[in-house]
Every structure is written in C-alpha cells, then in structure tokens.
Design an enzyme around this catalytic site. Structure first.
Site, mmCIF file in Angstrom:
data_model
loop_
_atom_site.group_PDB
_atom_site.id
_atom_site.type_symbol
_atom_site.label_atom_id
_atom_site.label_comp_id
_atom_site.label_asym_id
_atom_site.label_seq_id
_atom_site.Cartn_x
_atom_site.Cartn_y
_atom_site.Cartn_z
ATOM 1 N N ASN A 1 25.918 27.141 14.800
ATOM 2 C CA ASN A 1 25.663 26.415 13.553
ATOM 3 C C ASN A 1 24.737 25.256 13.908
ATOM 4 O O ASN A 1 25.173 24.271 14.492
ATOM 5 C CB ASN A 1 26.993 25.900 12.972
ATOM 6 C CG ASN A 1 26.767 24.974 11.784
ATOM 7 O OD1 ASN A 1 25.656 24.881 11.256
ATOM 8 N ND2 ASN A 1 27.818 24.288 11.364
ATOM 9 N N TRP A 2 23.476 25.429 13.568
ATOM 10 C CA TRP A 2 22.485 24.424 13.977
ATOM 11 C C TRP A 2 22.548 23.161 13.117
ATOM 12 O O TRP A 2 21.874 22.184 13.407
ATOM 13 C CB TRP A 2 21.083 25.027 13.903
ATOM 14 C CG TRP A 2 20.843 26.123 14.905
ATOM 15 C CD1 TRP A 2 21.684 26.520 15.922
ATOM 16 C CD2 TRP A 2 19.673 26.959 15.007
ATOM 17 N NE1 TRP A 2 21.116 27.549 16.635
ATOM 18 C CE2 TRP A 2 19.884 27.842 16.098
ATOM 19 C CE3 TRP A 2 18.485 27.051 14.290
ATOM 20 C CZ2 TRP A 2 18.935 28.789 16.478
ATOM 21 C CZ3 TRP A 2 17.542 28.001 14.667
ATOM 22 C CH2 TRP A 2 17.773 28.846 15.747
ATOM 23 N N LYS A 3 23.316 23.201 12.049
ATOM 24 C CA LYS A 3 23.419 22.045 11.139
ATOM 25 C C LYS A 3 22.011 21.592 10.735
ATOM 26 O O LYS A 3 21.113 22.425 10.625
ATOM 27 C CB LYS A 3 24.261 20.932 11.778
ATOM 28 C CG LYS A 3 25.610 21.466 12.268
ATOM 29 C CD LYS A 3 26.597 20.421 12.652
ATOM 30 C CE LYS A 3 27.883 21.088 13.127
ATOM 31 N NZ LYS A 3 28.958 20.156 13.425
ATOM 32 N N HIS B 1 32.443 24.512 5.434
ATOM 33 C CA HIS B 1 32.393 23.730 6.669
ATOM 34 C C HIS B 1 32.941 22.328 6.394
ATOM 35 O O HIS B 1 32.751 21.785 5.302
ATOM 36 C CB HIS B 1 30.949 23.642 7.187
ATOM 37 C CG HIS B 1 30.907 23.042 8.566
ATOM 38 N ND1 HIS B 1 30.943 21.681 8.772
ATOM 39 C CD2 HIS B 1 30.871 23.616 9.791
ATOM 40 C CE1 HIS B 1 30.931 21.451 10.081
ATOM 41 N NE2 HIS B 1 30.878 22.602 10.717
ATOM 42 N N GLU C 1 31.985 19.510 7.113
ATOM 43 C CA GLU C 1 30.989 18.527 6.648
ATOM 44 C C GLU C 1 30.689 18.725 5.162
ATOM 45 O O GLU C 1 30.438 17.756 4.440
ATOM 46 C CB GLU C 1 29.727 18.626 7.514
ATOM 47 C CG GLU C 1 29.982 18.032 8.903
ATOM 48 C CD GLU C 1 29.254 18.713 10.044
ATOM 49 O OE1 GLU C 1 28.232 19.388 9.811
ATOM 50 O OE2 GLU C 1 29.729 18.577 11.198
ATOM 51 N N GLU D 1 38.258 25.061 12.752
ATOM 52 C CA GLU D 1 37.524 23.937 13.336
ATOM 53 C C GLU D 1 38.276 22.645 13.037
ATOM 54 O O GLU D 1 38.115 22.066 11.952
ATOM 55 C CB GLU D 1 36.126 23.841 12.722
ATOM 56 C CG GLU D 1 35.276 25.074 12.924
ATOM 57 C CD GLU D 1 33.789 24.748 12.823
ATOM 58 O OE1 GLU D 1 33.124 24.802 13.862
ATOM 59 O OE2 GLU D 1 33.318 24.419 11.722
ATOM 60 N N GLY E 1 31.947 17.601 16.971
ATOM 61 C CA GLY E 1 30.927 16.614 17.342
ATOM 62 C C GLY E 1 31.476 15.402 18.071
ATOM 63 O O GLY E 1 30.790 14.407 18.246
ATOM 64 N N SER F 1 33.401 21.099 19.486
ATOM 65 C CA SER F 1 33.054 20.705 20.854
ATOM 66 C C SER F 1 33.246 21.829 21.872
ATOM 67 O O SER F 1 33.565 21.574 23.035
ATOM 68 C CB SER F 1 33.833 19.456 21.281
ATOM 69 O OG SER F 1 33.509 18.363 20.433
ATOM 70 N N GLY G 1 28.372 24.081 17.521
ATOM 71 C CA GLY G 1 27.423 23.124 16.958
ATOM 72 C C GLY G 1 26.429 22.669 18.013
ATOM 73 O O GLY G 1 25.469 23.375 18.339
ATOM 74 N N GLY G 2 26.657 21.497 18.576
ATOM 75 C CA GLY G 2 25.711 20.879 19.508
ATOM 76 C C GLY G 2 25.254 21.790 20.636
ATOM 77 O O GLY G 2 24.057 21.849 20.958
HETATM 78 P P1 13P Z 1 30.232 20.829 17.628
HETATM 79 O O1 13P Z 1 30.224 22.065 18.503
HETATM 80 O O2 13P Z 1 28.970 20.031 17.726
HETATM 81 O O3 13P Z 1 31.478 20.032 17.815
HETATM 82 O O4 13P Z 1 30.271 21.364 16.107
HETATM 83 C C1 13P Z 1 31.189 22.334 15.753
HETATM 84 C C2 13P Z 1 30.898 22.770 14.382
HETATM 85 O O5 13P Z 1 31.056 22.037 13.425
HETATM 86 C C3 13P Z 1 30.381 24.134 14.199
HETATM 87 O O6 13P Z 1 30.385 24.503 12.864
#
Ligand code: 13P
Length: 250
Positions: free
Chosen positions: A9-11, A95, A97, A167, A173, A212, A233-234
C-alpha cells in the site's frame, strides 16, 4: 492451503519517476517468488502507468479506495468501473487512515466492500483496533464489529470474495509491530468468528497482517498459521525490502 498474498500500500507517496524505478526493481527480483501472490496499490493517478508497466508480469495491482457511487456528480471520487478500466484486481476498503482521517464508518466501508465485489474487484477489508481500544481490552469486539458490518449487508459468503487485512492502528507507521503471537491471536479470533458462521469461508479467506511489517520481522509474522500474507506500507516503497518480504512469504 491458502495462497499467501503480499500487497504494497503505497499510500500518498511517489512520483512518475520513483514509481517507474520501484516497479523496475520489483519486476527484476520477482522471478524467485514462486508461490505467493504479489500486488501493489499505487495512488490512483498512477494506475495507468502501473498497468502498462505490470501487464504481463506476475504482479497484480489495485487501488487504495473507491466510491460507493457508480458515476455522476461526486467530485474527487473514483468509481469501481474506473478501477476495472485499469484492470485493477484489488481495492482496499476501510483502511484505518480512511476511517480516522476521512470519517469512513463501518456502514460506508461495508457499502464499498459490496460495490467492489459487485464490480468483480477483490476488496481488501482493513480492520483493526486503536491503542486505546487495545488497552481497554476490546480488540476482539472492535474487529468483530468491523467484520459484522460487511456480513450484515452482504452475508457471510461475500467475505470469500475478498481479503481481510488486520492492521492494528497502533502498529501502522509507528515501527511498533504486533508481536507474532499478538497478531496470531487476533487472526485466530477472526478465523473462529468466521468459522462459527461458515466453516468453508473461514478456511478460504486470506487474513493479512499490516502494521510496520518489514524485511526483518516478516518471516516470523508470516510463519504464523493464520497469517496469510501482509499489507505493507513504508517497506513497500523500497524494492529490496518489499522483495525480501515477498520471499519470506514463500
Ligand atoms: P506501515 O507498514 O507503514 O506501518 O503501514 C501499514 C499499512 O497501513 C498498510 O496498509
């Protein structure tokens, strides 16, 4: 045996140039990932470029969100049919967010799940508790409520058309991953919740872990019996890290 799925998930990250480099790197290294499925979810404006770079590769792609509406005067929204136009396979719904920053509630998320499924997309239903909820000891109630909203609208069988991503919000994050045991405990609870309603659905549905997950901790998380992959994510923004996670999935 459920196939594992590792999805990035590149956000809201990247540019045309960086995405090209990232996909080149992933494509180059993906050859030795044999059994798991791999997918990326770029910002929607790059879906066309991602499609042209990934067509014919073993890597799938998807979007991070979709509208509950089919078309019309909904400025800024993106319809399921548009995601199909770019041959998306997946779309994230709910998600954390989207829930916390854009006010998406369980009922809206359930509607998005339904709209995605009706369009032939595979919705990835994101669920998870906040730190406060975990400390209050209501993690199971929260994830059960989030899943129940979809079941109430669509019926339990509908879940088999999608994917669940657990999640924990406090792990997203933050660098604070759930321990493999903590994650497995919630995944097993989710599996049991589904099994109580439909054993075949429970057996089939992939439950991903997100929060994470990185190159160093992925193998141990992915070795848990009810963890069927990761939503990253990251660490999905660096080809080598993402590939290491994909290889850990097998
Ligand atoms: P991180 O891997 O950056 O914690 O993000 C997880 C995430 O929200 C994937 O959708």
């Amino acid at each position: 045996m459920r196939q594992k799925l590792v999805a990035g998930n590149w956000k809201m990250n990247g540019s045309r140039a960086s995405i090209k480099g990232l996909l080149d790197g992933i494509k180059k290294g993906i050859g030795d990932v044999v059994d798991s499925e791999v997918a990326v979810c770029p910002p929607a404006c790059y879906l066309g470029e991602v499609e042209s770079q990934l067509s014919g590769s073993p890597i799938a792609w998807g979007a991070q969100n979709l509208s509950t509406e089919a078309s019309g005067a909904f400025t800024g929204e993106i319809a399921a049919s548009m995601l199909n136009d770019f041959n998306c396979k997946y779309v994230l719904v709910g998600h954390s967010e989207r829930r916390s920053l854009y006010g998406e509630e369980d009922a809206t998320v359930a509607k998005k799940f339904a709209v995605a499924r009706a369009a032939g997309l595979k919705p990835v239903l994101c669920i998870g508790e906040t730190l406060q909820e975990r400390e209050q000891g209501v993690t199971n109630e929260v994830v059960a409520r989030q899943i129940s909203a979809v079941v109430a609208l669509e019926g339990i069988a509908a879940l088999a058309a999608g994917v669940i991503a657990y999640e924990p919000v406090w792990a997203i994050g933050t660098g604070k991953t759930a321990s493999p045991a903590q994650a497995q405990e919630v995944h097993a609870f989710i599996r049991k919740l589904l099994a109580d309603q439909d054993a075949a659905v429970a057996e089939k549905v992939q439950i991903l872990y997100g929060g994470s997950m990185n190159a160093a901790n992925a193998a141990e998380l992915l070795a848990q019996p009810d963890i069927d992959g990761g939503l990253i994510g990251g660490a999905a923004l660096k080809a080598e890290d993402f590939l290491t996670i994909c290889r850990a999935a097998g």
